[in-house]
Design a protein around this motif. Structure first.
Motif, PDB file in Angstrom:
ATOM      1  N   ARG A 164     110.576  98.060 117.698  1.00  0.00           N
ATOM      2  CA  ARG A 164     111.085  97.020 118.593  1.00  0.00           C
ATOM      3  C   ARG A 164     112.378  96.405 118.063  1.00  0.00           C
ATOM      4  NH1 ARG A 164     105.198  94.161 119.636  1.00  0.00           N
ATOM      5  NH2 ARG A 164     104.588  95.363 121.497  1.00  0.00           N
ATOM      6  N   VAL A 165     112.475  96.252 116.758  1.00  0.00           N
ATOM      7  CA  VAL A 165     113.669  95.638 116.171  1.00  0.00           C
ATOM      8  C   VAL A 165     114.874  96.550 116.334  1.00  0.00           C
ATOM      9  CG1 VAL A 165     114.694  94.687 114.078  1.00  0.00           C
ATOM     10  CG2 VAL A 165     112.251  94.345 114.536  1.00  0.00           C
ATOM     11  N   TRP A 166     114.702  97.847 116.057  1.00  0.00           N
ATOM     12  CA  TRP A 166     115.812  98.786 116.260  1.00  0.00           C
ATOM     13  C   TRP A 166     116.280  98.764 117.708  1.00  0.00           C
ATOM     14  CZ3 TRP A 166     118.476 100.057 112.381  1.00  0.00           C
ATOM     15  CH2 TRP A 166     117.921 100.416 111.152  1.00  0.00           C
ATOM     16  N   LEU A 167     115.330  98.727 118.627  1.00  0.00           N
ATOM     17  CA  LEU A 167     115.682  98.720 120.049  1.00  0.00           C
ATOM     18  C   LEU A 167     116.426  97.438 120.418  1.00  0.00           C
ATOM     19  CD1 LEU A 167     115.494 100.205 122.723  1.00  0.00           C
ATOM     20  CD2 LEU A 167     113.230  99.206 123.083  1.00  0.00           C
ATOM     21  N   LEU A 168     115.992  96.304 119.884  1.00  0.00           N
ATOM     22  CA  LEU A 168     116.670  95.040 120.155  1.00  0.00           C
ATOM     23  C   LEU A 168     118.115  95.077 119.665  1.00  0.00           C
ATOM     24  CD1 LEU A 168     116.192  92.156 121.278  1.00  0.00           C
ATOM     25  CD2 LEU A 168     115.647  91.456 118.949  1.00  0.00           C
ATOM     26  N   GLN A 169     118.344  95.627 118.474  1.00  0.00           N
ATOM     27  CA  GLN A 169     119.703  95.739 117.958  1.00  0.00           C
ATOM     28  C   GLN A 169     120.559  96.649 118.838  1.00  0.00           C
ATOM     29  OE1 GLN A 169     118.469  96.706 113.693  1.00  0.00           O
ATOM     30  NE2 GLN A 169     120.319  95.486 113.366  1.00  0.00           N
ATOM     31  N   ALA A 170     119.998  97.783 119.240  1.00  0.00           N
ATOM     32  CA  ALA A 170     120.752  98.732 120.060  1.00  0.00           C
ATOM     33  C   ALA A 170     121.183  98.113 121.382  1.00  0.00           C
ATOM     34  CB  ALA A 170     119.913  99.991 120.305  1.00  0.00           C
ATOM     35  N   LEU A 171     120.327  97.298 121.972  1.00  0.00           N
ATOM     36  CA  LEU A 171     120.659  96.670 123.251  1.00  0.00           C
ATOM     37  C   LEU A 171     121.822  95.699 123.118  1.00  0.00           C
ATOM     38  CD1 LEU A 171     117.054  96.007 124.629  1.00  0.00           C
ATOM     39  CD2 LEU A 171     118.699  97.692 125.467  1.00  0.00           C
ATOM     40  N   GLN A 172     121.874  94.944 122.011  1.00  0.00           N
ATOM     41  CA  GLN A 172     122.979  93.994 121.836  1.00  0.00           C
ATOM     42  C   GLN A 172     124.302  94.734 121.668  1.00  0.00           C
ATOM     43  OE1 GLN A 172     121.373  91.078 122.447  1.00  0.00           O
ATOM     44  NE2 GLN A 172     119.591  92.411 122.168  1.00  0.00           N
ATOM     45  N   LEU A 173     124.290  95.832 120.913  1.00  0.00           N
ATOM     46  CA  LEU A 173     125.504  96.622 120.710  1.00  0.00           C
ATOM     47  C   LEU A 173     125.981  97.254 122.010  1.00  0.00           C
ATOM     48  CD1 LEU A 173     124.623  98.446 117.354  1.00  0.00           C
ATOM     49  CD2 LEU A 173     126.367  96.664 117.686  1.00  0.00           C
ATOM     50  N   LEU A 174     125.052  97.805 122.769  1.00  0.00           N
ATOM     51  CA  LEU A 174     125.407  98.451 124.021  1.00  0.00           C
ATOM     52  C   LEU A 174     125.974  97.445 125.012  1.00  0.00           C
ATOM     53  CD1 LEU A 174     125.480 100.997 125.729  1.00  0.00           C
ATOM     54  CD2 LEU A 174     123.069 100.604 126.327  1.00  0.00           C
ATOM     55  N   TYR A 175     125.392  96.258 125.051  1.00  0.00           N
ATOM     56  CA  TYR A 175     125.895  95.237 125.973  1.00  0.00           C
ATOM     57  C   TYR A 175     127.325  94.841 125.616  1.00  0.00           C
ATOM     58  CZ  TYR A 175     125.983  91.215 129.056  1.00  0.00           C
ATOM     59  OH  TYR A 175     126.329  90.341 130.054  1.00  0.00           O
ATOM     60  N   ALA A 176     127.604  94.666 124.344  1.00  0.00           N
ATOM     61  CA  ALA A 176     128.953  94.288 123.922  1.00  0.00           C
ATOM     62  C   ALA A 176     129.976  95.327 124.358  1.00  0.00           C
ATOM     63  CB  ALA A 176     128.993  94.092 122.410  1.00  0.00           C
ATOM     64  N   GLY A 177     129.634  96.602 124.224  1.00  0.00           N
ATOM     65  CA  GLY A 177     130.555  97.659 124.636  1.00  0.00           C
ATOM     66  C   GLY A 177     130.803  97.668 126.130  1.00  0.00           C
ATOM     67  N   LEU A 178     129.754  97.526 126.913  1.00  0.00           N
ATOM     68  CA  LEU A 178     129.903  97.520 128.367  1.00  0.00           C
ATOM     69  C   LEU A 178     130.659  96.284 128.840  1.00  0.00           C
ATOM     70  CD1 LEU A 178     126.315  98.723 129.338  1.00  0.00           C
ATOM     71  CD2 LEU A 178     128.450 100.000 129.670  1.00  0.00           C
ATOM     72  N   ALA A 179     130.402  95.135 128.205  1.00  0.00           N
ATOM     73  CA  ALA A 179     131.097  93.904 128.585  1.00  0.00           C
ATOM     74  C   ALA A 179     132.586  94.007 128.301  1.00  0.00           C
ATOM     75  CB  ALA A 179     130.503  92.712 127.834  1.00  0.00           C
ATOM     76  N   PHE A 180     132.945  94.668 127.217  1.00  0.00           N
ATOM     77  CA  PHE A 180     134.363  94.860 126.901  1.00  0.00           C
ATOM     78  C   PHE A 180     135.052  95.678 127.987  1.00  0.00           C
ATOM     79  CE2 PHE A 180     137.774  97.334 124.856  1.00  0.00           C
ATOM     80  CZ  PHE A 180     138.584  96.283 124.416  1.00  0.00           C
ATOM     81  N   LEU A 181     134.420  96.762 128.398  1.00  0.00           N
ATOM     82  CA  LEU A 181     135.007  97.609 129.439  1.00  0.00           C
ATOM     83  C   LEU A 181     135.025  96.895 130.793  1.00  0.00           C
ATOM     84  CD1 LEU A 181     133.322 101.024 128.532  1.00  0.00           C
ATOM     85  CD2 LEU A 181     135.703 100.348 128.124  1.00  0.00           C
ATOM     86  N   GLY A 182     134.009  96.118 131.094  1.00  0.00           N
ATOM     87  CA  GLY A 182     133.885  95.521 132.411  1.00  0.00           C
ATOM     88  C   GLY A 182     134.666  94.246 132.630  1.00  0.00           C
ATOM     89  N   THR A 183     135.043  93.555 131.541  1.00  0.00           N
ATOM     90  CA  THR A 183     135.702  92.256 131.719  1.00  0.00           C
ATOM     91  C   THR A 183     137.103  92.160 131.134  1.00  0.00           C
ATOM     92  OG1 THR A 183     134.810  91.293 129.660  1.00  0.00           O
ATOM     93  CG2 THR A 183     133.440  91.127 131.651  1.00  0.00           C
ATOM     94  N   GLN A 184     137.502  93.119 130.314  1.00  0.00           N
ATOM     95  CA  GLN A 184     138.799  92.999 129.636  1.00  0.00           C
ATOM     96  C   GLN A 184     139.883  93.881 130.235  1.00  0.00           C
ATOM     97  OE1 GLN A 184     139.131  90.491 127.273  1.00  0.00           O
ATOM     98  NE2 GLN A 184     137.080  90.115 128.135  1.00  0.00           N
ATOM     99  N   PHE A 185     139.575  94.539 131.343  1.00  0.00           N
ATOM    100  CA  PHE A 185     140.553  95.385 132.027  1.00  0.00           C
ATOM    101  C   PHE A 185     140.616  94.978 133.498  1.00  0.00           C
ATOM    102  CE2 PHE A 185     139.002  97.781 128.420  1.00  0.00           C
ATOM    103  CZ  PHE A 185     140.163  98.296 127.870  1.00  0.00           C
ATOM    104  N   ALA A 186     141.814  95.034 134.075  1.00  0.00           N
ATOM    105  CA  ALA A 186     142.004  94.712 135.494  1.00  0.00           C
ATOM    106  C   ALA A 186     141.821  95.990 136.303  1.00  0.00           C
ATOM    107  CB  ALA A 186     143.387  94.114 135.720  1.00  0.00           C
TER     108      ALA A 186
END
Length: 442
Positions: free
Chosen positions: A312-334
């Motif tokens: 469960r801990v590994w999965l929790l860490q993976a989700l935070q990393l994946l969210y950060a990557g998707l948020a960068f692509l989705g909010t930092q480009f026009a």
């Protein structure tokens, strides 16, 4: 007085209720049916905050509101939740969990409907904060009940199914509310509709829900303890003596994705889209959250079976990393059209939707039955609420000054990377705390 049913005694509801007996076994009869009755309560609690975000553009001019007002509205409602959430859990120990859910649901429905009568921001703020008093009860009490309905091996699926269903309904309701924003005074009707839904959810709990009793899903009888004072110093000392729980509280304070629910539509309107077009983001977000919740719950249970101490801990860490990557692509480009934003926000929602199916079972696993109500009150009503309040206050003020894109970079990307690193501390504490609960040492 606590409510009674012919075949079920309400446990954990105070001195007038029957004391908790031995757990009835791992399988609680009718548990999925009971979960479906409780789910609308979670939906209406979430609607209390989402309705303002969805209709903000339409309310902005008539009520003279700015982004700072939106942030203040959402932040203060969470502060109210942080105060009243623990109080409602304590009340549920005395009056019964069903009674509190019904009473607070009716209260919330009345005051949300009253928001639709507001003639200015002060009136809206007053009615909204009174509604928040009732909204504070739902999630900590429902999560306490879910832990009693489902055993350790199926809680991920249960949490995932609950949040998935709630979000799917929200994805239907959100765009409908946004369409009201296009009509003169339509935002008022939106508040009336959500108020009516709160009343309906309360009536479902009143007539269809039966409390399973504390520890009903456990294989052994929970230790007998004095739990009349749900938030005594002794209770809090026991809670924060569980190192994993303390880390999970901090982890929720670092959960930047809590900001998206408030500012996603506003962010897209700043990109040049109309309110109705921007509100379309609720559809892929709802579908994404649904798929993420259901899949995340299933994956969590499988990962837990494969690696009970660290999965469960590994999965929790993976989700935070994946969210950060998707948020960068989705909010930092026009991006040139709404389609790219719908895709990225849908994927972000899927990752966010998987989180409850991981973090809630972690907390359930390290807390004994008599501490779970207080634990979720602290985790959801206090920690998440304060994080939400701080993020919204900061984002409202900084959004006016620097723009939401910059705010999203720091909160949705950088902070979430720090969150993933922080979760690594759980690898040292989680296995030990699970064993302590199993051995009755907590």
């Amino acid at each position: 007085m606590p409510e009674k049913s012919p075949s079920v005694s309400l446990v954990g509801s105070g001195p007038d209720a029957a004391p908790a007996g031995p757990a009835a076994g791992r399988h609680v009869p009718g548990r999925w049916r009971q979960l479906s009755v409780l789910s609308p309560t979670v939906l209406t609690d979430n609607s209390e905050s989402s309705i303002v975000s969805t209709l903000f553009a339409a309310m902005r001019q008539p009520l003279g509101m700015s982004l700072s007002h939106l942030g203040l509205l959402q932040a203060l409602s969470r502060v109210v939740g942080a105060v009243f959430g623990p109080l409602w859990v304590a009340a549920a120990r005395r009056a019964g969990r069903r009674s509190v859910l019904v009473g607070t649901g009716l209260w919330m429905g009345v005051w949300l409907a009253a928001c639709g009568l507001s003639q200015g921001f002060p009136q809206l703020l007053t009615c909204y904060l009174l509604a928040a008093v009732g909204a504070a009860a739902g999630q900590p009490i429902v999560h306490d009940i879910v832990a009693d309905l489902f055993d350790e091996g199926s809680r991920g699926r249960a949490i995932g199914a609950m949040y998935g269903g709630v979000t799917l309904l929200g994805a239907v309701i959100g765009p409908l509310m946004a369409q009201l924003a296009e009509a003169p005074g339509g935002w008022r009707t939106g508040f009336y509709v959500v108020g009516a839904l709160c009343v309906l959810a309360a009536l479902l709990v009143l007539f269809l829900f039966r409390d399973p009793g504390a520890g009903a899903s456990e294989t052994t009888a929970p230790a007998a303890r004095d739990t009349a004072g749900a938030f005594s110093r002794q209770t809090l000392r026991r809670l924060f003596g569980i190192r994993t729980f303390g880390l999970m509280v901090v982890q929720r304070l670092l959960s930047g994705h809590l900001l998206v629910a408030t500012f996603a539509i506003v962010f897209l309107t700043e990109r040049g889209f109309s309110t109705a077009t921007a509100a379309l983001v609720a559809i892929p977000s709802g579908i994404g959250y649904l798929l993420g919740s259901v899949a995340g719950g299933l994956v969590t249970d499988r990962v837990h079976r494969a690696s009970p101490e660290h999965g469960r801990v590994w999965l929790l860490q993976a989700l935070q990393l994946l969210y950060a990557g998707l948020a960068f692509l989705g909010t930092q480009f026009a991006w040139p059209g709404i389609g790219a934003y719908l895709l990225f926000f849908g994927l972000m929602a899927a990752v966010q939707g998987a989180n409850p199916g991981v973090n809630r079972p972690i907390v359930m696993a390290v807390t004994p039955p008599d501490l779970r109500g207080p634990a979720f009150a602290v985790l959801i009503s206090v920690a998440e609420a304060l994080a939400y309040a701080l993020f919204n206050l900061g984002a409202g003020a900084l959004g006016d000054a620097l723009g939401l894109q910059t705010v999203f970079l720091w909160v949705l990307v950088i902070l979430m990377l720090l969150n993933a690193a922080f979760c690594g501390l759980l690898h040292r504490t989680y296995p030990r705390d699970v064993a302590r609960v199993r051995d009755g040492e907590v």
